[in-house]
Write a protein that holds these residues in place. Structure first.
Motif, PDB file in Angstrom:
ATOM      1  N   ALA A   1       0.716  -1.166   0.113  1.00  0.00           N
ATOM      2  CA  ALA A   1       0.002  -0.054   0.205  1.00  0.00           C
ATOM      3  C   ALA A   1       0.923   1.127   0.116  1.00  0.00           C
ATOM      4  N   ILE A   2       0.475   2.192  -0.880  1.00  0.00           N
ATOM      5  CA  ILE A   2       1.249   3.376  -1.021  1.00  0.00           C
ATOM      6  C   ILE A   2       0.280   4.394  -0.295  1.00  0.00           C
ATOM      7  N   VAL A   3       0.811   5.075   0.841  1.00  0.00           N
ATOM      8  CA  VAL A   3      -0.162   5.821   1.306  1.00  0.00           C
ATOM      9  C   VAL A   3       0.701   7.274   2.029  1.00  0.00           C
ATOM     10  N   GLY A   4      -0.061   8.368   2.361  1.00  0.00           N
ATOM     11  CA  GLY A   4       0.582   9.364   2.471  1.00  0.00           C
ATOM     12  C   GLY A   4      -0.436  10.581   2.639  1.00  0.00           C
ATOM     13  N   ARG A   5       0.080  11.985   2.891  1.00  0.00           N
ATOM     14  CA  ARG A   5      -1.025  12.929   2.756  1.00  0.00           C
ATOM     15  C   ARG A   5      -1.268  13.396   1.326  1.00  0.00           C
ATOM     16  N   PRO A   6      -2.099  14.440   0.924  1.00  0.00           N
ATOM     17  CA  PRO A   6      -2.259  14.549  -0.533  1.00  0.00           C
ATOM     18  C   PRO A   6      -1.153  15.599  -1.184  1.00  0.00           C
ATOM     19  N   ASN A   7      -1.154  15.125  -2.432  1.00  0.00           N
ATOM     20  CA  ASN A   7      -0.031  15.493  -3.152  1.00  0.00           C
ATOM     21  C   ASN A   7       1.421  15.587  -2.924  1.00  0.00           C
ATOM     22  N   VAL A   8       1.495  14.532  -2.409  1.00  0.00           N
ATOM     23  CA  VAL A   8       3.070  14.136  -2.060  1.00  0.00           C
ATOM     24  C   VAL A   8       3.662  13.147  -3.028  1.00  0.00           C
ATOM     25  N   GLY A   9       3.034  12.793  -4.065  1.00  0.00           N
ATOM     26  CA  GLY A   9       3.499  11.994  -5.071  1.00  0.00           C
ATOM     27  C   GLY A   9       3.017  10.612  -5.157  1.00  0.00           C
TER      28      GLY A   9
ATOM     29  N   ILE B   1     -12.416   8.634   1.639  1.00  0.00           N
ATOM     30  CA  ILE B   1     -10.948   8.548   1.220  1.00  0.00           C
ATOM     31  C   ILE B   1      -9.995   7.963   2.628  1.00  0.00           C
ATOM     32  N   GLN B   2     -10.228   8.451   3.704  1.00  0.00           N
ATOM     33  CA  GLN B   2      -9.581   8.095   4.967  1.00  0.00           C
ATOM     34  C   GLN B   2      -9.897   6.728   5.452  1.00  0.00           C
ATOM     35  N   THR B   3     -10.878   6.208   5.105  1.00  0.00           N
ATOM     36  CA  THR B   3     -11.501   4.797   5.500  1.00  0.00           C
ATOM     37  C   THR B   3     -10.648   3.834   4.066  1.00  0.00           C
ATOM     38  N   GLN B   4     -10.845   4.415   2.903  1.00  0.00           N
ATOM     39  CA  GLN B   4     -10.092   3.708   2.082  1.00  0.00           C
ATOM     40  C   GLN B   4      -8.714   3.538   2.474  1.00  0.00           C
ATOM     41  N   ALA B   5      -8.099   4.438   2.772  1.00  0.00           N
ATOM     42  CA  ALA B   5      -6.533   4.516   2.848  1.00  0.00           C
ATOM     43  C   ALA B   5      -6.350   3.449   4.181  1.00  0.00           C
ATOM     44  N   GLN B   6      -7.284   3.589   5.286  1.00  0.00           N
ATOM     45  CA  GLN B   6      -7.056   2.549   6.427  1.00  0.00           C
ATOM     46  C   GLN B   6      -7.033   1.149   6.166  1.00  0.00           C
ATOM     47  N   ILE B   7      -8.207   0.764   5.126  1.00  0.00           N
ATOM     48  CA  ILE B   7      -8.470  -0.635   4.576  1.00  0.00           C
ATOM     49  C   ILE B   7      -7.264  -0.949   4.000  1.00  0.00           C
ATOM     50  N   ALA B   8      -6.521  -0.172   3.215  1.00  0.00           N
ATOM     51  CA  ALA B   8      -5.264  -0.640   2.511  1.00  0.00           C
ATOM     52  C   ALA B   8      -4.251  -0.677   3.496  1.00  0.00           C
ATOM     53  N   ILE B   9      -4.079   0.007   4.792  1.00  0.00           N
ATOM     54  CA  ILE B   9      -3.153  -0.200   5.541  1.00  0.00           C
ATOM     55  C   ILE B   9      -3.458  -1.663   6.020  1.00  0.00           C
TER      56      ILE B   9
ATOM     57  N   GLU C   1       1.261   8.902  12.975  1.00  0.00           N
ATOM     58  CA  GLU C   1       0.517   8.079  14.278  1.00  0.00           C
ATOM     59  C   GLU C   1      -0.150   6.914  13.730  1.00  0.00           C
ATOM     60  N   ILE C   2      -0.520   7.175  12.549  1.00  0.00           N
ATOM     61  CA  ILE C   2      -1.443   5.866  11.900  1.00  0.00           C
ATOM     62  C   ILE C   2      -0.283   4.856  11.809  1.00  0.00           C
ATOM     63  N   LEU C   3       0.925   5.246  11.202  1.00  0.00           N
ATOM     64  CA  LEU C   3       2.103   4.169  11.215  1.00  0.00           C
ATOM     65  C   LEU C   3       2.696   3.583  12.298  1.00  0.00           C
ATOM     66  N   ARG C   4       2.316   4.436  13.372  1.00  0.00           N
ATOM     67  CA  ARG C   4       2.919   3.655  14.706  1.00  0.00           C
ATOM     68  C   ARG C   4       1.961   2.635  15.201  1.00  0.00           C
ATOM     69  N   LYS C   5       0.845   2.594  14.935  1.00  0.00           N
ATOM     70  CA  LYS C   5      -0.007   1.859  15.336  1.00  0.00           C
ATOM     71  C   LYS C   5      -0.286   0.080  14.304  1.00  0.00           C
ATOM     72  N   THR C   6       0.657   0.421  13.260  1.00  0.00           N
ATOM     73  CA  THR C   6       0.646  -0.816  12.770  1.00  0.00           C
ATOM     74  C   THR C   6       1.854  -1.765  12.986  1.00  0.00           C
ATOM     75  N   LYS C   7       1.656  -3.043  13.073  1.00  0.00           N
ATOM     76  CA  LYS C   7       3.011  -3.947  12.982  1.00  0.00           C
ATOM     77  C   LYS C   7       3.576  -4.182  11.698  1.00  0.00           C
ATOM     78  N   LYS C   8       2.956  -3.570  10.513  1.00  0.00           N
ATOM     79  CA  LYS C   8       3.372  -4.096   9.235  1.00  0.00           C
ATOM     80  C   LYS C   8       4.850  -3.367   9.088  1.00  0.00           C
ATOM     81  N   PRO C   9       5.484  -3.715   8.248  1.00  0.00           N
ATOM     82  CA  PRO C   9       6.837  -3.111   7.737  1.00  0.00           C
ATOM     83  C   PRO C   9       6.423  -1.894   7.157  1.00  0.00           C
ATOM     84  N   VAL C  10       7.235  -0.882   7.485  1.00  0.00           N
ATOM     85  CA  VAL C  10       6.968   0.685   6.761  1.00  0.00           C
ATOM     86  C   VAL C  10       8.090   1.146   6.270  1.00  0.00           C
ATOM     87  N   TYR C  11       8.057   1.575   4.869  1.00  0.00           N
ATOM     88  CA  TYR C  11       8.874   2.397   4.367  1.00  0.00           C
ATOM     89  C   TYR C  11       8.933   3.718   3.965  1.00  0.00           C
ATOM     90  N   VAL C  12       9.559   4.441   4.537  1.00  0.00           N
ATOM     91  CA  VAL C  12       9.265   5.874   4.643  1.00  0.00           C
ATOM     92  C   VAL C  12      10.064   6.425   3.404  1.00  0.00           C
TER      93      VAL C  12
END
Length: 335
Positions: free
Chosen positions: A6-14, A72-80, A105-116
């Motif tokens: 999943a590719i997530v982030g704030r709007p307009n970051v690419g 949109i937020q729900t969609q992103a959370q489901i993807a995560i 803060e959303i990322l800190r709650k997940t146990k999935k590997p995160v690549y920033v």
């Protein structure tokens, strides 16, 4: 099932630019206007011999309280929640903001590997000015330029490192996997229940009861089969709770991909629709052997010519798939 990234982030970051770079396709719309990607967009990808699915999500904007943004937020959370790995994208030109910290803060709650990925870093000078991102404390941090491809390969090397290389050889002792797909309320769960002789799967007249894919083992003539009962797939215009429905569509498509055989179920009391034709095209594209079941045949008014008339009509509608076999069944009576 293939690994999901999943590719997530704030709007307009690419995010969409990175999605297109990874998949090698121009599937996501890329504009400078925040919020262009509203729903999740999926595509297959491959890197270092490992196949996976990439999901592009809408931007996480916590200042917008509109109904659309909540969707949109729900969609992103489901993807995560579904993802095996998460690529979180920042805009490296603007520096860290209060909204960025809220998203983290959303990322800190997940146990999935995160690549920033700190995006829009086109050269070493810009990278030197973006070291504040190390303060976030993430192990996997990359300075990239999605539009130019800078360091994207390095990101993918790490993302797929723990993914299994696809095994194309099938275990001879593994049960045949059969996926039942089709529009909601066609009777997929009822058919499996009839085969089982018990009501193991929830059966309801309300479309969309089966939200996920369910594997059920059936033994016939001392041979085991795995039946995959999938969520019904509807047209987007008929979807009310899009977050759940799109979750179901993803699961259904994945069920087709991991199945050995696909059984497409149609309600015989209704006409074949464009949606039926499109879904069978997807099955054909995936190269899956398939048959079509016309369920609820007991509810059709019949005479001596009905079945031949119906077959002729089906063959015309599915003329682009001349190999298809059609069976007329009733989950209610067992015929």
């Amino acid at each position: 099932m293939q690994n999901l990234v999943a590719i997530v982030g704030r709007p307009n970051v690419g995010k969409s630019t990175l999605f297109n770079r990874i998949t090698g396709k121009q599937l996501s719309i890329v504009e400078d206007t925040p919020g262009v990607t509203r729903d999740r967009i999926y595509s297959d990808a491959e890197w270092n011999g490992r196949e996976f699915v990439v999901v592009d999500t809408g931007g996480l904007d916590f200042d917008d309280n509109s109904a659309l943004n909540k969707h949109i937020q729900t969609q992103a959370q489901i993807a995560i929640d579904l993802a095996d790995a998460i690529i979180f994208v920042f805009d490296g030109r603007n520096g860290l903001t209060k909204a960025d910290y809220a998203a983290v803060e959303i990322l800190r709650k997940t146990k999935k590997p995160v690549y920033v990925c700190v995006n829009k870093i086109d050269n070493n000078e810009l990278e030197q000015n973006a070291y504040e991102y190390y303060n976030l404390g993430f192990k996997n941090l990359f300075f990239i330029s999605a539009i130019h491809g800078r360091n994207v390969a390095e990101v993918l090397d790490e993302v797929v490192k723990n993914f299994e290389i696809k095994n194309t050889e099938k275990d001879e002792n593994e049960p045949l996997k059969i996926a039942l797909i089709g529009k909601p309320n066609a009777g997929k769960s009822s058919i499996i229940n009839k085969l089982l002789g018990e009501d193991r799967l929830v059966v309801s007249n309300v479309a969309g009861t089966t939200r996920d894919s369910v594997d059920t083992i059936v033994t016939y003539n001392k041979e085991k089969f795995v039946f995959i009962d999938t969520a019904g797939i509807r047209k987007k215009s008929q979807i009310e709770d899009k977050s759940l429905e799109l979750y179901s569509v993803l699961r259904s498509f994945d069920s087709v991909r991991r199945a050995d055989v696909v059984v497409y179920v149609i309600d015989a009391t209704e006409n074949v629709t464009d949606q039926d034709l499109k879904l069978m095209s997807f099955v054909d594209k995936e190269g899956k052997p398939s048959i079509v079941l016309l369920n609820k045949w007991d509810a059709v008014d019949k005479n001596a010519y009905t079945i031949n008339t119906y077959l002729d009509k089906l063959k015309r509608e599915f003329d682009f798939l001349p190999y298809l076999k059609f069976l007329f069944v009733s989950a209610v009576t067992g015929k």
